[in-house]
Structures are given as C-alpha cells and as structure tokens.
Design a protein around this motif. Structure first.
Motif, PDB file in Angstrom:
ATOM      1  N   ILE A 102      -4.318   9.510 -16.606  1.00 15.17           N
ATOM      2  CA  ILE A 102      -3.745   9.935 -17.884  1.00 15.17           C
ATOM      3  C   ILE A 102      -2.763   8.870 -18.381  1.00 15.17           C
ATOM      4  O   ILE A 102      -2.761   8.504 -19.564  1.00 15.17           O
ATOM      5  N   LEU A 103      -1.941   8.338 -17.466  1.00 14.47           N
ATOM      6  CA  LEU A 103      -1.025   7.252 -17.825  1.00 14.47           C
ATOM      7  C   LEU A 103      -1.797   6.028 -18.318  1.00 14.47           C
ATOM      8  O   LEU A 103      -1.472   5.455 -19.370  1.00 14.47           O
ATOM      9  N   ASN A 104      -2.819   5.629 -17.589  1.00 14.71           N
ATOM     10  CA  ASN A 104      -3.578   4.427 -17.945  1.00 14.71           C
ATOM     11  C   ASN A 104      -4.182   4.520 -19.340  1.00 14.71           C
ATOM     12  O   ASN A 104      -4.061   3.589 -20.150  1.00 14.71           O
ATOM     13  N   TYR A 105      -4.833   5.648 -19.629  1.00 19.04           N
ATOM     14  CA  TYR A 105      -5.543   5.762 -20.903  1.00 19.04           C
ATOM     15  C   TYR A 105      -4.601   6.066 -22.068  1.00 19.04           C
ATOM     16  O   TYR A 105      -4.842   5.625 -23.198  1.00 19.04           O
ATOM     17  N   THR A 106      -3.517   6.810 -21.804  1.00 20.05           N
ATOM     18  CA  THR A 106      -2.548   7.055 -22.874  1.00 20.05           C
ATOM     19  C   THR A 106      -1.814   5.762 -23.229  1.00 20.05           C
ATOM     20  O   THR A 106      -1.582   5.473 -24.413  1.00 20.05           O
ATOM     21  N   LYS A 107      -1.467   4.977 -22.220  1.00 20.74           N
ATOM     22  CA  LYS A 107      -0.823   3.678 -22.449  1.00 20.74           C
ATOM     23  C   LYS A 107      -1.765   2.764 -23.247  1.00 20.74           C
ATOM     24  O   LYS A 107      -1.327   2.053 -24.162  1.00 20.74           O
ATOM     25  N   ALA A 108      -3.057   2.814 -22.926  1.00 17.30           N
ATOM     26  CA  ALA A 108      -4.038   2.014 -23.657  1.00 17.30           C
ATOM     27  C   ALA A 108      -4.104   2.446 -25.122  1.00 17.30           C
ATOM     28  O   ALA A 108      -4.183   1.614 -26.029  1.00 17.30           O
ATOM     29  N   PHE A 109      -4.053   3.760 -25.352  1.00 16.95           N
ATOM     30  CA  PHE A 109      -4.059   4.275 -26.728  1.00 16.95           C
ATOM     31  C   PHE A 109      -2.816   3.810 -27.473  1.00 16.95           C
ATOM     32  O   PHE A 109      -2.879   3.415 -28.646  1.00 16.95           O
ATOM     33  N   ALA A 110      -1.670   3.834 -26.794  1.00 19.41           N
ATOM     34  CA  ALA A 110      -0.426   3.350 -27.407  1.00 19.41           C
ATOM     35  C   ALA A 110      -0.553   1.873 -27.782  1.00 19.41           C
ATOM     36  O   ALA A 110      -0.089   1.451 -28.854  1.00 19.41           O
ATOM     37  N   GLY A 111      -1.204   1.100 -26.912  1.00 19.20           N
ATOM     38  CA  GLY A 111      -1.436  -0.311 -27.210  1.00 19.20           C
ATOM     39  C   GLY A 111      -2.301  -0.496 -28.438  1.00 19.20           C
ATOM     40  O   GLY A 111      -2.038  -1.373 -29.283  1.00 19.20           O
ATOM     41  N   TYR A 112      -3.325   0.340 -28.545  1.00 23.05           N
ATOM     42  CA  TYR A 112      -4.202   0.279 -29.727  1.00 23.05           C
ATOM     43  C   TYR A 112      -3.426   0.634 -30.993  1.00 23.05           C
ATOM     44  O   TYR A 112      -3.553  -0.055 -32.022  1.00 23.05           O
ATOM     45  N   ILE A 113      -2.624   1.700 -30.954  1.00 25.22           N
ATOM     46  CA  ILE A 113      -1.845   2.119 -32.124  1.00 25.22           C
ATOM     47  C   ILE A 113      -0.899   1.001 -32.557  1.00 25.22           C
ATOM     48  O   ILE A 113      -0.751   0.701 -33.748  1.00 25.22           O
ATOM     49  N   ALA A 114      -0.249   0.359 -31.585  1.00 25.32           N
ATOM     50  CA  ALA A 114       0.656  -0.750 -31.906  1.00 25.32           C
ATOM     51  C   ALA A 114      -0.110  -1.922 -32.534  1.00 25.32           C
ATOM     52  O   ALA A 114       0.373  -2.559 -33.479  1.00 25.32           O
ATOM     53  N   LYS A 115      -1.314  -2.174 -32.034  1.00 24.39           N
ATOM     54  CA  LYS A 115      -2.116  -3.288 -32.545  1.00 24.39           C
ATOM     55  C   LYS A 115      -2.459  -3.104 -34.016  1.00 24.39           C
ATOM     56  O   LYS A 115      -2.488  -4.075 -34.788  1.00 24.39           O
ATOM     57  N   ILE A 116      -2.728  -1.844 -34.436  1.00 23.91           N
ATOM     58  CA  ILE A 116      -3.080  -1.615 -35.843  1.00 23.91           C
ATOM     59  C   ILE A 116      -1.829  -1.416 -36.713  1.00 23.91           C
ATOM     60  O   ILE A 116      -1.939  -1.106 -37.899  1.00 23.91           O
ATOM     61  N   GLY A 117      -0.644  -1.598 -36.105  1.00 21.85           N
ATOM     62  CA  GLY A 117       0.599  -1.453 -36.850  1.00 21.85           C
ATOM     63  C   GLY A 117       1.016  -0.012 -37.045  1.00 21.85           C
ATOM     64  O   GLY A 117       1.794   0.301 -37.955  1.00 21.85           O
ATOM     65  N   GLY A 118       0.509   0.885 -36.185  1.00 23.64           N
ATOM     66  CA  GLY A 118       0.789   2.307 -36.314  1.00 23.64           C
ATOM     67  C   GLY A 118       2.072   2.716 -35.624  1.00 23.64           C
ATOM     68  O   GLY A 118       2.619   2.002 -34.788  1.00 23.64           O
ATOM     69  N   LYS A 119       2.525   3.928 -35.936  1.00 26.07           N
ATOM     70  CA  LYS A 119       3.776   4.433 -35.388  1.00 26.07           C
ATOM     71  C   LYS A 119       3.730   5.930 -35.099  1.00 26.07           C
ATOM     72  O   LYS A 119       4.364   6.405 -34.168  1.00 26.07           O
ATOM     73  N   LYS A 132      -5.128  14.390 -43.538  1.00 27.75           N
ATOM     74  CA  LYS A 132      -4.365  14.857 -44.702  1.00 27.75           C
ATOM     75  C   LYS A 132      -2.917  14.368 -44.707  1.00 27.75           C
ATOM     76  O   LYS A 132      -2.335  14.154 -45.775  1.00 27.75           O
ATOM     77  N   LEU A 133      -2.325  14.219 -43.521  1.00 36.94           N
ATOM     78  CA  LEU A 133      -0.910  13.851 -43.424  1.00 36.94           C
ATOM     79  C   LEU A 133      -0.714  12.381 -43.051  1.00 36.94           C
ATOM     80  O   LEU A 133       0.384  11.954 -42.731  1.00 36.94           O
ATOM     81  N   ASN A 134      -1.823  11.636 -43.070  1.00 34.03           N
ATOM     82  CA  ASN A 134      -1.784  10.172 -42.917  1.00 34.03           C
ATOM     83  C   ASN A 134      -1.142   9.712 -41.606  1.00 34.03           C
ATOM     84  O   ASN A 134      -0.356   8.765 -41.579  1.00 34.03           O
ATOM     85  N   PHE A 135      -1.491  10.388 -40.507  1.00 41.80           N
ATOM     86  CA  PHE A 135      -1.059   9.914 -39.197  1.00 41.80           C
ATOM     87  C   PHE A 135      -1.841   8.652 -38.823  1.00 41.80           C
ATOM     88  O   PHE A 135      -2.937   8.400 -39.339  1.00 41.80           O
ATOM     89  N   ASP A 136      -1.280   7.876 -37.913  1.00 37.94           N
ATOM     90  CA  ASP A 136      -1.956   6.656 -37.459  1.00 37.94           C
ATOM     91  C   ASP A 136      -2.983   6.932 -36.377  1.00 37.94           C
ATOM     92  O   ASP A 136      -3.767   6.045 -36.018  1.00 37.94           O
ATOM     93  N   GLY A 137      -2.999   8.153 -35.860  1.00 35.32           N
ATOM     94  CA  GLY A 137      -3.956   8.549 -34.846  1.00 35.32           C
ATOM     95  C   GLY A 137      -3.568   9.899 -34.266  1.00 35.32           C
ATOM     96  O   GLY A 137      -2.595  10.524 -34.701  1.00 35.32           O
ATOM     97  N   GLY A 138      -4.336  10.333 -33.318  1.00 35.07           N
ATOM     98  CA  GLY A 138      -4.060  11.625 -32.695  1.00 35.07           C
ATOM     99  C   GLY A 138      -4.632  11.683 -31.294  1.00 35.07           C
ATOM    100  O   GLY A 138      -5.551  10.925 -30.949  1.00 35.07           O
ATOM    101  N   ILE A 139      -4.079  12.560 -30.477  1.00 33.50           N
ATOM    102  CA  ILE A 139      -4.651  12.860 -29.160  1.00 33.50           C
ATOM    103  C   ILE A 139      -4.768  14.370 -29.046  1.00 33.50           C
ATOM    104  O   ILE A 139      -3.813  15.102 -29.323  1.00 33.50           O
ATOM    105  N   ILE A 140      -5.958  14.824 -28.660  1.00 35.91           N
ATOM    106  CA  ILE A 140      -6.191  16.250 -28.439  1.00 35.91           C
ATOM    107  C   ILE A 140      -6.476  16.448 -26.957  1.00 35.91           C
ATOM    108  O   ILE A 140      -7.339  15.775 -26.385  1.00 35.91           O
ATOM    109  N   ILE A 141      -5.734  17.343 -26.345  1.00 37.63           N
ATOM    110  CA  ILE A 141      -5.894  17.610 -24.917  1.00 37.63           C
ATOM    111  C   ILE A 141      -6.763  18.853 -24.773  1.00 37.63           C
ATOM    112  O   ILE A 141      -6.308  19.988 -24.928  1.00 37.63           O
TER     113      ILE A 141
END
Length: 450
Positions: A24-41, A88-97
C-alpha cells in the motif's frame, strides 16, 4: 501467499496476505509521484464499508500528506460518486479503497485520473514507473492538508435529477426494495429513491461492511429477494455490489434478472430518447446489440474493464455504454459504471412507458449466457491457440480470445481471458441454443485442463 493483482481494475489483494502495508505504501507513494509530476496537489479519497477500509484510508491519506498532497476524504461513498466528484470539482486525481465485487477479505486501491475516469493501461504504466523511485517526503512546512467532507453525495444526486424526468417518476410512487449489501450504496441510494418519490424497503441496509450475502449481485446471491417482492408487492428491487458501481434488478413477479439485462434496459431507455453509438465490452450479451440495431444505432465492443469501455465511449462519442456485469455507463450523468444512474434510467423507462419490468423484458429475444471461471497455472496463450483451432470462428484476440460463429443456424460466441480482479480464467459464452453453448464450453474447459 495469494497473488497481488495489478491491473486497470486496481491494486487488489487479500488483506494481510497479498495486500499489506508495504505494498500500500509503495503504490500510494507512486501515485503521489505521478500527481506531483502532472503538477497536481488535490486528491479525493473514498472507500466502501468493508472492515479494512478505514485503516487503509487513514494510511493512504497520511502517505499522500507526507508527500505534499492535500486530501479530501469522502469516507464511505460509492465508487461512481468519487469519479463524479473528481470531474465536477476539478480534483487532480482520486483513490478509491474498494475491492468492488470481491469477497470481504479482499481490498484494493483504485486510481482515478483528473477528469474523473480510471487509469487506462498507459497511465497505469506511468504510475508503476514510480514504484521503484526514491521519492522524498516533504518538509514539515509543506506536508499536505486533510479534511473529511462527503458533500459530493448531494452533488451526485443533484446531477442525476438534472438529467432524468424525475417528476414523471415521482408521480408513479414506485414501491422499491433496495439491497446495498451493507456498504457504500446504502445511504445515498435510499436518499435518491426517496427524492424520486419512491417508498423504500431496505434489506442489508446497515452500512457496517459485514456482507450478509455474496458480494457480487447475481441471481445466485439474491435468492432472498423473490419472497420479499411478493410479500411487499414491490414494483421492482435493486441490488448493488459493495462499492455501488454494479446493479441487478428483480421484477415485480419476484424474478431476479440476469445482470446482463441491467445494461440492456438502460440502453433501451436512452436510445429511445436519442440514438447514437453504444460501447460494450467483449463479454457483454448480444442483447445490447439487438437493442442498438432496433434504434438504428451502432454497437462497438472493447476489451473488458471499465477504463477500456470508458475510453471507447469517449473515442466513439457514444450515447451510452457499459458492461454486462450490471455496469451502466451513461456519460449524460457520469462517465463511469454507476448503479445510481442505472436505477434512475430504469425507473424513467418504467414510468414513461407505463409498463412493469416483466412487460418490457418479455419483448426481448432470449439469449442463454454462461459465465464460468477456473483456476489455471501455466501458459494460457498456448491453450488459446489450441482452442482457436477447434472452432470455425471469427477471431478477436484483443483481450484473451473471443470466438464467434454460427452452428445449426444459431449464433454463438465464446470469450476466454484472464481475470483483471481474481486469480482465475474466465470463460463466458452466449447462444440462442443452450445445448451448443454448454458443449462448446465443456470442450474449452477440457483443453485448458489438458
């Protein structure tokens, strides 16, 4: 140890076995890296009600915060509601558990990209490229914020009501049974139905994540509904899966319909208002093609998986689409499998035609569909080549092997593929001749067993 499934359907496994804190740490950290790469917050987080959901959600939120990502946590909420909220709310991404239709011991991380759709195969590779990278935590002054807010629930309901003839439905005063399997669909779906003027009887409605039936809403898991429908004289019953993206219907006579009919009924209603392209996956019933033809509309097939179907809907500018597992995708409301949108469309169909479910379905041709799965370890491609030689069929190799041919004047198709969500091979087939279908599937199973 069981296998961790990594696909467009999520990072999915059995808790404390293939799914653990480390991956979970590995893949969530990877997602955070992707969000940062696209300039997301900003990231939207949601989950279904299964018992491991809260601890995984808290862990995921903390990891994202550590890497500078702001998290809005919608808590227990349907998967389609999160997807709609990201768009609709213009988020940079999402995670659904959620592990969706898998049993309660499973859970998963599902990644949502900006725009409110799941990651396709190319985007998933982009996330996976960050798994082995050394991504540094942010200093204390730049960690992300955390806020709990489930107001997207009302946004979802509002969006549905804006896109259906809700006043027509309200006038019918439908009596509805709802089985949300003790999970994410419980509260929001009841709210929607009441806004549509329905009287609602809940079964398995407590949102505690202790599933009182099989997680997948199939006729085999819904044997409690027929007697309830007859006892309460209900007009219709709706059953969802744990994250409320799939929907199955039971008619006013107590017949639990095949999950394939959910999408067929929704297509029937939508195309009666506006014809256009329909997109379905390779394993979905030919009934959808029959309905599309009736409205002079084209039906296009894609690989299995919501992300693949949504990609096809966007590419072909389709009016509606979905999957035969009870997944209705109506881009007029939400470009995602959405059981709430499906309920609204089907109630619209019943109200406007002034007919019962059984009266509408009796006008459809009858196709026999069989869905089987089997464990297999080895080289499936070799087996598929062997199967291919046994049938004089039109071949589609986009997703495993799909065969289509005619036998004794009857059409038949078979689809053999590796599951995106379970460690199994799926064998799905359909024909107007049940005997031919059964014999063909048995022949395939014999080849696979070797």
């Amino acid at each position: 140890m069981s296998e961790l499934k990594v696909s467009i359907s999520g990072i999915r496994g059995i808790w404390a076995d293939s799914l653990n804190l480390q991956n979970i740490l590995n893949y969530t950290k990877a997602f955070a890296g992707y969000i940062a790469k696209i300039g997301g917050k900003r990231v939207l987080l949601g989950r279904d009600a299964r018992p491991t959901g809260h601890l995984i959600a808290n862990y995921v939120a903390s990891i994202l915060n550590a890497y500078g990502i702001d998290v809005i946590d919608a808590d227990i909420i349907p998967t389609p509601t999160v997807l709609l909220g990201v768009r609709k709310l213009n988020f940079d991404g999402g995670i659904i558990i959620t592990a969706s239709h898998n049993p309660v011991e499973w859970n998963a991380l599902k990644f949502v990209k900006k725009g409110g759709i799941f990651f396709g195969e190319k985007e998933l590779k982009s996330i996976l490229s960050f798994v082995q990278k050394n991504i540094k935590e942010k200093p204390y002054s730049k960690v992300g914020s955390y806020l709990k807010d489930n107001s997207i629930e009302e946004l979802h309901i509002k969006t549905i009501l804006e896109n259906i003839p809700f006043k027509t439905i309200q006038k019918k005063r439908f009596k509805v049974i709802l089985d949300p399997i003790n999970s994410a669909g419980s509260k929001i779906t009841e709210k929607l139905l009441k806004k549509l003027g329905c009287s609602v009887f809940m079964v398995n409605g407590e949102m505690n994540g202790r599933f009182k039936r099989g997680a997948e809403p199939t006729p085999a898991n819904l044997k409690h509904l027929p007697s309830l429908i007859k006892k309460l004289k209900a007009d219709v019953a709706f059953a969802q899966d744990p994250d409320a993206d799939r929907l199955v219907i039971a008619d006013e006579k107590g017949n639990v319909l095949s999950e394939e009919l959910t999408l067929a009924l929704a297509i029937d209603y939508v195309l009666s208002k506006k014809n256009g392209n329909v997109v379905i996956n390779l394993s979905t019933s030919s009934l959808c093609e029959w309905i599309a033809n009736r409205y002079n509309s084209k039906c296009i097939r894609t690989k299995v998986g919501e992300a693949n179907v949504v990609e096809g809907i966007i590419r072909h500018r389709a009016t509606i689409g979905g999957e035969g597992n009870g997944g209705v995708i109506y881009p007029g409301i939400n470009c995602a499998r959405d059981s709430l949108a499906g309920i609204a469309l089907i109630l619209s169909l019943l109200a406007e035609r002034n007919k019962t479910v059984s009266e509408i379905v009796k006008d459809y041709p009858v196709f026999t569909i069989r869905k089987e799965k089997m464990e297999f370890k080895g080289d499936l491609s070799t087996k598929l080549k062997e199967i291919e030689k046994c049938f004089p069929a039109k071949i589609d190799e986009r997703d495993g092997l799909r065969l289509e041919w005619e036998e004794k004047g009857k059409k038949i198709w078979l689809h053999i593929r590796t599951s995106n969500t379970e460690p199994v091979i799926r064998i799905i087939g359909e024909s107007e001749d049940e005997k031919i279908l059964k014999n063909s599937i048995e022949e395939i199973k014999k080849i696979i067993r070797g």
